[in-house]
Design a protein around this motif. Structure first.
Motif, PDB file in Angstrom:
ATOM      1  N   SER A   1       0.811  -1.040  -0.084  1.00 37.08           N
ATOM      2  CA  SER A   1       0.089   0.147  -0.034  1.00 37.08           C
ATOM      3  C   SER A   1       0.836   1.169  -0.061  1.00 37.08           C
ATOM      4  CB  SER A   1      -0.921   0.147   1.273  1.00 37.08           C
ATOM      5  OG  SER A   1      -1.822   1.193   1.185  1.00 37.08           O
ATOM      6  N   ARG A   2       1.992   1.191   0.929  1.00 35.67           N
ATOM      7  CA  ARG A   2       2.725   2.553   0.936  1.00 35.67           C
ATOM      8  C   ARG A   2       3.594   2.567  -0.283  1.00 35.67           C
ATOM      9  NH1 ARG A   2       4.852   2.000   7.316  1.00 35.67           N
ATOM     10  NH2 ARG A   2       2.941   2.714   8.161  1.00 35.67           N
ATOM     11  N   ALA A   3       4.091   1.530  -0.781  1.00 35.31           N
ATOM     12  CA  ALA A   3       4.703   1.541  -2.068  1.00 35.31           C
ATOM     13  C   ALA A   3       3.968   2.273  -3.258  1.00 35.31           C
ATOM     14  CB  ALA A   3       5.216  -0.142  -2.484  1.00 35.31           C
ATOM     15  N   LEU A   4       2.550   1.804  -3.350  1.00 37.63           N
ATOM     16  CA  LEU A   4       1.723   2.434  -4.273  1.00 37.63           C
ATOM     17  C   LEU A   4       1.672   4.054  -4.064  1.00 37.63           C
ATOM     18  CD1 LEU A   4      -1.177  -0.467  -4.359  1.00 37.63           C
ATOM     19  CD2 LEU A   4       0.682   0.455  -6.258  1.00 37.63           C
ATOM     20  N   ILE A   5       1.218   4.167  -2.847  1.00 39.20           N
ATOM     21  CA  ILE A   5       1.115   5.536  -2.612  1.00 39.20           C
ATOM     22  C   ILE A   5       2.699   6.347  -2.979  1.00 39.20           C
ATOM     23  CG2 ILE A   5       1.268   7.600  -0.707  1.00 39.20           C
ATOM     24  CD1 ILE A   5      -0.439   5.319   0.859  1.00 39.20           C
ATOM     25  N   ALA A   6       3.847   5.854  -2.823  1.00 38.19           N
ATOM     26  CA  ALA A   6       4.859   6.540  -2.900  1.00 38.19           C
ATOM     27  C   ALA A   6       5.021   6.578  -4.569  1.00 38.19           C
ATOM     28  CB  ALA A   6       6.413   5.445  -2.618  1.00 38.19           C
ATOM     29  N   GLY A   7       4.817   5.625  -5.478  1.00 37.35           N
ATOM     30  CA  GLY A   7       4.588   5.626  -6.726  1.00 37.35           C
ATOM     31  C   GLY A   7       3.702   6.533  -7.281  1.00 37.35           C
ATOM     32  N   GLY A   8       2.594   6.680  -6.613  1.00 40.02           N
ATOM     33  CA  GLY A   8       1.497   7.777  -7.119  1.00 40.02           C
ATOM     34  C   GLY A   8       2.189   9.066  -6.972  1.00 40.02           C
ATOM     35  N   LEU A   9       2.651   9.588  -5.769  1.00 34.35           N
ATOM     36  CA  LEU A   9       3.386  10.770  -5.451  1.00 34.35           C
ATOM     37  C   LEU A   9       4.452  11.231  -6.697  1.00 34.35           C
ATOM     38  CD1 LEU A   9       3.390  10.708  -1.748  1.00 34.35           C
ATOM     39  CD2 LEU A   9       1.879  11.876  -3.202  1.00 34.35           C
TER      40      LEU A   9
ATOM     41  N   ALA B   1       9.124   0.634  -7.109  1.00 39.48           N
ATOM     42  CA  ALA B   1       9.891  -0.518  -6.956  1.00 39.48           C
ATOM     43  C   ALA B   1      11.060  -0.270  -5.665  1.00 39.48           C
ATOM     44  CB  ALA B   1      10.576  -0.791  -8.306  1.00 39.48           C
ATOM     45  N   SER B   2      11.696   0.950  -5.771  1.00 38.07           N
ATOM     46  CA  SER B   2      12.693   1.430  -4.535  1.00 38.07           C
ATOM     47  C   SER B   2      11.846   1.429  -3.428  1.00 38.07           C
ATOM     48  CB  SER B   2      13.332   2.783  -4.955  1.00 38.07           C
ATOM     49  OG  SER B   2      13.746   2.780  -6.287  1.00 38.07           O
ATOM     50  N   TYR B   3      10.799   1.728  -3.179  1.00 39.00           N
ATOM     51  CA  TYR B   3      10.170   1.764  -1.889  1.00 39.00           C
ATOM     52  C   TYR B   3      10.039   0.322  -1.288  1.00 39.00           C
ATOM     53  CZ  TYR B   3       7.067   2.440   2.056  1.00 39.00           C
ATOM     54  OH  TYR B   3       6.381   2.438   3.434  1.00 39.00           O
ATOM     55  N   ASP B   4       9.694  -0.585  -2.290  1.00 32.65           N
ATOM     56  CA  ASP B   4       9.371  -2.151  -1.980  1.00 32.65           C
ATOM     57  C   ASP B   4      10.829  -2.792  -1.530  1.00 32.65           C
ATOM     58  OD1 ASP B   4       7.359  -4.238  -2.147  1.00 32.65           O
ATOM     59  OD2 ASP B   4       8.863  -5.010  -3.353  1.00 32.65           O
ATOM     60  N   SER B   5      11.775  -2.339  -2.470  1.00 29.31           N
ATOM     61  CA  SER B   5      13.193  -2.812  -2.098  1.00 29.31           C
ATOM     62  C   SER B   5      13.618  -2.400  -0.774  1.00 29.31           C
ATOM     63  CB  SER B   5      14.263  -2.380  -3.340  1.00 29.31           C
ATOM     64  OG  SER B   5      15.407  -2.825  -2.994  1.00 29.31           O
ATOM     65  N   GLY B   6      13.462  -0.891  -0.433  1.00 26.92           N
ATOM     66  CA  GLY B   6      13.655  -0.624   0.967  1.00 26.92           C
ATOM     67  C   GLY B   6      13.153  -1.357   2.048  1.00 26.92           C
ATOM     68  N   ALA B   7      11.943  -1.582   1.812  1.00 28.43           N
ATOM     69  CA  ALA B   7      10.935  -2.218   2.980  1.00 28.43           C
ATOM     70  C   ALA B   7      11.378  -3.464   2.987  1.00 28.43           C
ATOM     71  CB  ALA B   7       9.593  -1.890   2.664  1.00 28.43           C
ATOM     72  N   ARG B   8      11.767  -4.081   2.231  1.00 34.25           N
ATOM     73  CA  ARG B   8      11.834  -5.678   2.056  1.00 34.25           C
ATOM     74  C   ARG B   8      13.498  -5.977   1.959  1.00 34.25           C
ATOM     75  NH1 ARG B   8       6.623  -7.713   0.971  1.00 34.25           N
ATOM     76  NH2 ARG B   8       5.422  -6.304  -0.475  1.00 34.25           N
TER      77      ARG B   8
ATOM     78  N   LEU C   1       7.131  10.607 -18.268  1.00 33.28           N
ATOM     79  CA  LEU C   1       8.073  10.867 -17.234  1.00 33.28           C
ATOM     80  C   LEU C   1       7.074  10.196 -15.983  1.00 33.28           C
ATOM     81  CD1 LEU C   1       9.123  14.475 -17.409  1.00 33.28           C
ATOM     82  CD2 LEU C   1      10.197  12.382 -18.452  1.00 33.28           C
ATOM     83  N   ALA C   2       5.903  10.483 -15.969  1.00 36.56           N
ATOM     84  CA  ALA C   2       5.039   9.848 -14.868  1.00 36.56           C
ATOM     85  C   ALA C   2       5.164   8.369 -14.557  1.00 36.56           C
ATOM     86  CB  ALA C   2       3.529  10.343 -14.861  1.00 36.56           C
ATOM     87  N   ILE C   3       4.969   7.577 -15.738  1.00 28.68           N
ATOM     88  CA  ILE C   3       5.213   6.161 -15.775  1.00 28.68           C
ATOM     89  C   ILE C   3       6.307   5.804 -15.312  1.00 28.68           C
ATOM     90  CG2 ILE C   3       5.187   4.239 -17.036  1.00 28.68           C
ATOM     91  CD1 ILE C   3       3.046   5.608 -18.655  1.00 28.68           C
ATOM     92  N   ALA C   4       7.629   6.215 -15.764  1.00 26.36           N
ATOM     93  CA  ALA C   4       9.017   5.946 -15.473  1.00 26.36           C
ATOM     94  C   ALA C   4       9.382   6.401 -14.012  1.00 26.36           C
ATOM     95  CB  ALA C   4       9.963   6.592 -16.314  1.00 26.36           C
ATOM     96  N   ALA C   5       8.867   7.634 -13.300  1.00 26.16           N
ATOM     97  CA  ALA C   5       8.984   7.838 -12.007  1.00 26.16           C
ATOM     98  C   ALA C   5       8.115   6.949 -11.006  1.00 26.16           C
ATOM     99  CB  ALA C   5       8.940   9.423 -11.906  1.00 26.16           C
ATOM    100  N   GLY C   6       6.859   6.828 -11.439  1.00 21.86           N
ATOM    101  CA  GLY C   6       6.099   6.001 -10.678  1.00 21.86           C
ATOM    102  C   GLY C   6       6.491   4.648 -10.269  1.00 21.86           C
ATOM    103  N   ILE C   7       7.167   3.922 -11.574  1.00 23.98           N
ATOM    104  CA  ILE C   7       7.653   2.497 -11.348  1.00 23.98           C
ATOM    105  C   ILE C   7       9.012   2.606 -10.565  1.00 23.98           C
ATOM    106  CG2 ILE C   7       8.593   0.838 -12.789  1.00 23.98           C
ATOM    107  CD1 ILE C   7       6.882   1.268 -15.221  1.00 23.98           C
ATOM    108  N   ALA C   8       9.646   3.777 -10.866  1.00 22.93           N
ATOM    109  CA  ALA C   8      11.121   3.608  -9.934  1.00 22.93           C
ATOM    110  C   ALA C   8      10.838   3.979  -8.510  1.00 22.93           C
ATOM    111  CB  ALA C   8      11.837   4.848 -10.450  1.00 22.93           C
ATOM    112  N   ALA C   9       9.846   4.808  -8.051  1.00 22.81           N
ATOM    113  CA  ALA C   9       9.352   4.845  -6.648  1.00 22.81           C
ATOM    114  C   ALA C   9       8.886   3.938  -6.163  1.00 22.81           C
ATOM    115  CB  ALA C   9       8.721   6.218  -6.457  1.00 22.81           C
TER     116      ALA C   9
ATOM    117  N   ALA D   1      14.037   8.882  -3.179  1.00 27.78           N
ATOM    118  CA  ALA D   1      13.261   9.233  -2.169  1.00 27.78           C
ATOM    119  C   ALA D   1      12.319   8.064  -1.771  1.00 27.78           C
ATOM    120  CB  ALA D   1      12.359  10.228  -2.510  1.00 27.78           C
ATOM    121  N   GLY D   2      11.999   6.957  -2.865  1.00 26.08           N
ATOM    122  CA  GLY D   2      11.254   5.973  -2.517  1.00 26.08           C
ATOM    123  C   GLY D   2      11.862   4.874  -1.375  1.00 26.08           C
ATOM    124  N   PHE D   3      13.321   4.823  -1.999  1.00 22.42           N
ATOM    125  CA  PHE D   3      14.154   3.772  -1.101  1.00 22.42           C
ATOM    126  C   PHE D   3      14.267   4.399   0.317  1.00 22.42           C
ATOM    127  CE2 PHE D   3      18.018   2.696   0.893  1.00 22.42           C
ATOM    128  CZ  PHE D   3      17.915   1.277   0.615  1.00 22.42           C
TER     129      PHE D   3
END
Length: 392
Positions: free
Chosen positions: A25-33, A152-159, A142-150, A73-75
């Protein structure tokens, strides 16, 4: 009713699934922002002209910047979550070490996002030759690229755990070296040696990419050593408790040697930092010293792995000594056979070593029964399982 495992940790049914869902859920929020941020950048940055997918002031350049920021930032957001829960032991280390390790991991995630954006948009530009887009389409890209990056990076940091760091390290090294080779201004750099990319004769872009990749990878390897050491110590403690339970004397010979593995990985990491910081042209003797020291430490780690990490599957030991044979064969093809040059040897050796490292980390996680599960206070054997009996 929640039950208590033998470590005293609560094992409420569904707790792990709830934690996993929270991460998603938080990873999706990070991607959306991040996507919203990149969309605004695209609408403003591309106003008044039609950018191409790659090249100067292109979608690729803007995507690299926004994706890099989003990934970093996502990581950080995900990593802060994991050091408060799954790997709370990380926050107990010296502050300077926490900052250096965290910064290196941020650089890795941001760099992967940057390099991926540049490569992907370059491929699409070649596929759709001459294509330009307006500010709306560019902003969406740009939105698609940045959303995917955030995301994936949030998910990576959390796990994050030893296995994910090893894979990130291998991917970061491979992508960094590839970008350095592609950016080399001297197309015949490979006639000399791999370190030629880091001397400046191949161009400033290649120089900085090569040395930054090598140095950062060395820092990441020292970070990885902390995770591996913890897994092996937990395993050794579990073996000691089991021996005590059955009245057996504490094993002295065939037991996990976490300190040897730790200092080997740290030593290799510092050698890589030395190789990146002291280029071949800056001081050839010092540069060569770090290369030779790295080789010596690596051989000690590989040849003695049954003593440092007993109880692994036999297939892993076969793979390890197979890697040693391949390294020796690769060196033999270079000298005395002169089948290929030093650059080919370095590429072959790097591929073999990092393949072994990823397999070693994954086997460590599997054999010790440890896993990073968001929501648990520490890394511990899954379901309270004890590690297998080392073969005598």
């Amino acid at each position: 009713m929640p039950t208590e495992d033998r470590r005293g940790a609560s094992s409420t049914p569904g707790r792990g699934n709830g934690a996993q869902a929270l991460v998603e859920s938080r990873a999706l929020i990070a991607g959306g922002l991040a996507a919203l941020f990149a969309l605004v950048v695209g609408l403003v940055g591309f106003e008044g002209y039609r950018p191409s997918l790659a090249g100067d002031r292109s979608v690729a350049v803007f995507a690299a910047v926004t994706s890099g920021i989003a990934a970093g930032a996502g990581f950080v957001a995900g990593y802060l979550q994991t050091i408060r829960g799954t790997h709370s032991w990380l926050s107990a280390r010296p502050l300077a070490r926490q900052i250096v390790d965290g910064a290196a991991l941020v650089v890795v995630h941001a760099s992967i996002a940057v390099m991926s954006s540049l490569v992907v948009f370059r491929i699409f530009q070649d596929a759709f030759f001459g294509l330009t887009v307006d500010s709306y389409a560019g902003g969406v890209m740009l939105a698609i690229a940045a959303g995917i990056a955030a995301y994936a990076s949030y998910d990576s940091g959390a796990r994050i755990n030893a296995s994910t760091i090893a894979l990130l390290l291998a991917g970061f090294m491979a992508s960094g070296m590839l970008v350095s080779m592609l950016a080399a201004e001297n197309p015949l750099w490979w006639h000399i040696m791999f370190s030629e990319l880091g001397t400046g004769t191949a161009g400033q872009t290649s120089f900085w990419t090569f040395n930054t990749t090598i140095t950062t990878s060395g820092v990441i390897l020292t970070t990885l050593s902390a995770f591996v050491t913890r897994d092996l110590k937990l395993w050794a403690d579990a073996l000691d408790r089991r021996d005590e339970a059955v009245g057996r004397a504490r094993r002295r010979f065939l037991r996990p040697r976490a300190a040897v593995v730790r200092w080997s990985l740290i030593g290799i990491g510092f050698c890589m930092m030395g190789i990146g910081l002291v280029t071949l042209h800056a001081s050839e003797p010092v540069h060569t010293f770090f290369v030779r020291l790295l080789t010596a430490i690596l051989l000690v780690l590989l040849l003695g792995i049954p003593l440092w990490a007993p109880g692994y599957p036999r297939a892993f030991y076969v793979f390890t000594y197979g890697a040693v044979v391949l390294l020796a064969g690769a060196a033999y093809l270079w000298f005395p056979l002169r089948y290929y040059n030093l650059t080919a040897l370095e590429l072959a050796a790097a591929g073999i070593v990092f393949s072994w490292l990823v397999v070693f980390i994954r086997n460590t996680t599997a054999v010790t029964g440890t896993a990073a599960a968001p929501g648990h206070e520490e890394t511990q054997p899954v379901n309270g399982a004890t590690p297998p009996e080392p073969a005598s």
